[in-house]
Scaffold this motif. Structure first.
Motif, PDB file in Angstrom:
ATOM      1  N   HIS A   1      -6.313   0.478  -8.000  1.00 16.97           N
ATOM      2  CA  HIS A   1      -6.276   2.096  -8.184  1.00 16.97           C
ATOM      3  C   HIS A   1      -7.428   2.511  -7.370  1.00 16.97           C
ATOM      4  O   HIS A   1      -8.485   2.522  -7.600  1.00 16.97           O
ATOM      5  N   PRO A   2      -7.045   2.616  -6.094  1.00 20.00           N
ATOM      6  CA  PRO A   2      -8.086   3.251  -5.130  1.00 20.00           C
ATOM      7  C   PRO A   2      -9.078   4.579  -5.594  1.00 20.00           C
ATOM      8  O   PRO A   2     -10.068   4.529  -5.472  1.00 20.00           O
ATOM      9  N   GLU A   3      -8.074   5.390  -5.910  1.00 23.40           N
ATOM     10  CA  GLU A   3      -8.835   6.737  -6.427  1.00 23.40           C
ATOM     11  C   GLU A   3      -9.866   6.442  -7.712  1.00 23.40           C
ATOM     12  O   GLU A   3     -10.849   7.065  -7.830  1.00 23.40           O
TER      13      GLU A   3
ATOM     14  N   ILE B   1     -15.083   5.780  -9.812  1.00 18.32           N
ATOM     15  CA  ILE B   1     -16.410   5.095 -10.490  1.00 18.32           C
ATOM     16  C   ILE B   1     -17.345   4.745  -9.662  1.00 18.32           C
ATOM     17  O   ILE B   1     -18.520   4.781 -10.249  1.00 18.32           O
ATOM     18  N   ARG B   2     -17.143   4.446  -8.418  1.00 19.66           N
ATOM     19  CA  ARG B   2     -18.321   4.191  -7.599  1.00 19.66           C
ATOM     20  C   ARG B   2     -19.138   5.462  -7.147  1.00 19.66           C
ATOM     21  O   ARG B   2     -20.359   5.315  -7.195  1.00 19.66           O
ATOM     22  N   VAL B   3     -18.324   6.749  -7.266  1.00 15.74           N
ATOM     23  CA  VAL B   3     -19.111   7.686  -6.955  1.00 15.74           C
ATOM     24  C   VAL B   3     -19.786   8.134  -8.138  1.00 15.74           C
ATOM     25  O   VAL B   3     -21.265   8.467  -8.187  1.00 15.74           O
TER      26      VAL B   3
ATOM     27  N   ALA C   1       0.983  -1.334   0.083  1.00 17.66           N
ATOM     28  CA  ALA C   1      -0.088   0.075  -0.022  1.00 17.66           C
ATOM     29  C   ALA C   1       0.813   1.128  -0.002  1.00 17.66           C
ATOM     30  O   ALA C   1       0.384   2.418   0.477  1.00 17.66           O
ATOM     31  N   ILE C   2       2.144   1.261  -0.598  1.00 20.72           N
ATOM     32  CA  ILE C   2       2.957   2.286  -0.717  1.00 20.72           C
ATOM     33  C   ILE C   2       2.435   3.318  -1.493  1.00 20.72           C
ATOM     34  O   ILE C   2       1.960   3.107  -2.674  1.00 20.72           O
ATOM     35  N   GLY C   3       2.384   4.640  -0.861  1.00 15.13           N
ATOM     36  CA  GLY C   3       1.587   5.684  -1.890  1.00 15.13           C
ATOM     37  C   GLY C   3       2.257   6.123  -3.198  1.00 15.13           C
ATOM     38  O   GLY C   3       2.259   5.410  -4.166  1.00 15.13           O
ATOM     39  N   GLU C   4       2.582   7.070  -3.242  1.00 17.78           N
ATOM     40  CA  GLU C   4       3.380   7.766  -4.526  1.00 17.78           C
ATOM     41  C   GLU C   4       4.616   7.600  -4.757  1.00 17.78           C
ATOM     42  O   GLU C   4       5.064   7.767  -5.911  1.00 17.78           O
ATOM     43  N   ASP C   5       5.325   6.653  -4.007  1.00 19.37           N
ATOM     44  CA  ASP C   5       6.979   6.542  -4.137  1.00 19.37           C
ATOM     45  C   ASP C   5       6.766   5.197  -4.962  1.00 19.37           C
ATOM     46  O   ASP C   5       6.887   4.150  -4.504  1.00 19.37           O
TER      47      ASP C   5
ATOM     48  N   ALA D   1      -1.551   0.801  -7.191  1.00 13.38           N
ATOM     49  CA  ALA D   1      -0.678   1.561  -8.563  1.00 13.38           C
ATOM     50  C   ALA D   1      -1.208   2.862  -8.366  1.00 13.38           C
ATOM     51  O   ALA D   1      -2.530   3.183  -8.381  1.00 13.38           O
ATOM     52  N   SER D   2      -0.430   3.867  -8.461  1.00 12.20           N
ATOM     53  CA  SER D   2      -0.817   5.068  -8.457  1.00 12.20           C
ATOM     54  C   SER D   2      -0.956   5.849 -10.060  1.00 12.20           C
ATOM     55  O   SER D   2      -1.562   6.800 -10.231  1.00 12.20           O
TER      56      SER D   2
END
Length: 217
Positions: free
Chosen positions: A118-120, A125-127, A72-76, A99-100
């Motif tokens: 791809h959480p965001e 899509i859900r929104v 779950a590492i972010g933007e790195d 993956a960001s």
């Protein structure tokens, strides 16, 4: 009960960890930032300070006991890729990776991980689906063009049958179950009478579900 390891205790990693614990599982949280680990040491089953890009350091975590490892590492992106590669080298079989970017996704896909998240994008899509179909509380894509949606029954459908609610789409959409308060009702037929506030789970294609949407508002 399963055991999971979550590497990266940012907002996404922490949210996933806490939900897994809420669902009855155990979680080892891993981060190289000692402050992050100390912040959640009381909330997680185990919290470990570790440089996840160091294969030797990861080896000490005994990851073979985890049912899955979530990177779950972010933007790195570099750290995420090095961590994923190290997990593959250690023989971890079930690896999920956040993956960001598209480039991140492309490279991770070459490593043969179990799933790329791809959480965001997925939340967007859900929104959008919720805005488009306000009667839908939740939906889940299950592959092959099929979706499961959860619909709250409105007063206009009180004491109406599932057949009435679905109309001529009743032969192409499958009612799965009804949640009525604390009760879960399965084995539904189209003659089942709905009540206001019921949560009805349906399965069908996007086109079929879109077709019946006006009947459910």
């Amino acid at each position: 009960m399963a055991h999971f390891t979550v590497i990266g205790l940012g907002r996404f990693g922490v949210a996933a960890s806490l939900e897994l614990i809420h669902l009855g599982h155990t979680v080892t949280g891993v981060d190289k930032d000692s402050k992050m680990v100390e912040q959640y040491v009381e909330d997680l089953t185990q919290a470990v300070i570790c440089d996840s890009t160091d294969e030797n350091a990861l080896r000490e975590l005994d990851l073979a006991n985890s049912d899955a490892v979530l990177v779950a590492i972010g933007e790195d992106m570099q750290s995420s890729l090095l961590c994923t590669l190290a997990l593959k080298n250690l023989g971890v079989k079930e690896i999920w990776v956040k993956a960001s970017t598209k480039a991140h996704h492309t490279i991770v896909s070459k490593l043969g991980v179990s799933r790329i998240i791809h959480p965001e994008e997925e939340m967007g899509i859900r929104v959008a689906q919720s805005l488009n179909y306000p009667m839908v509380n939740n939906y889940l894509a299950i592959g092959h063009g099929l979706y499961v949606v959860e619909i709250e029954i409105k007063p206009k459908l009180h004491d109406r049958t599932i057949a009435h609610a679905l109309g001529d789409a009743r032969t192409s959409i499958t009612p799965l179950l009804v949640k009525r308060g604390q009760e879960v009702i399965t084995g539904l037929d189209t003659g089942f009478e709905l009540r206001t506030g019921d949560q009805l789970l349906l399965c069908g294609t996007r086109a079929e579900l879109k077709y019946i949407a006006p009947r459910l508002v």
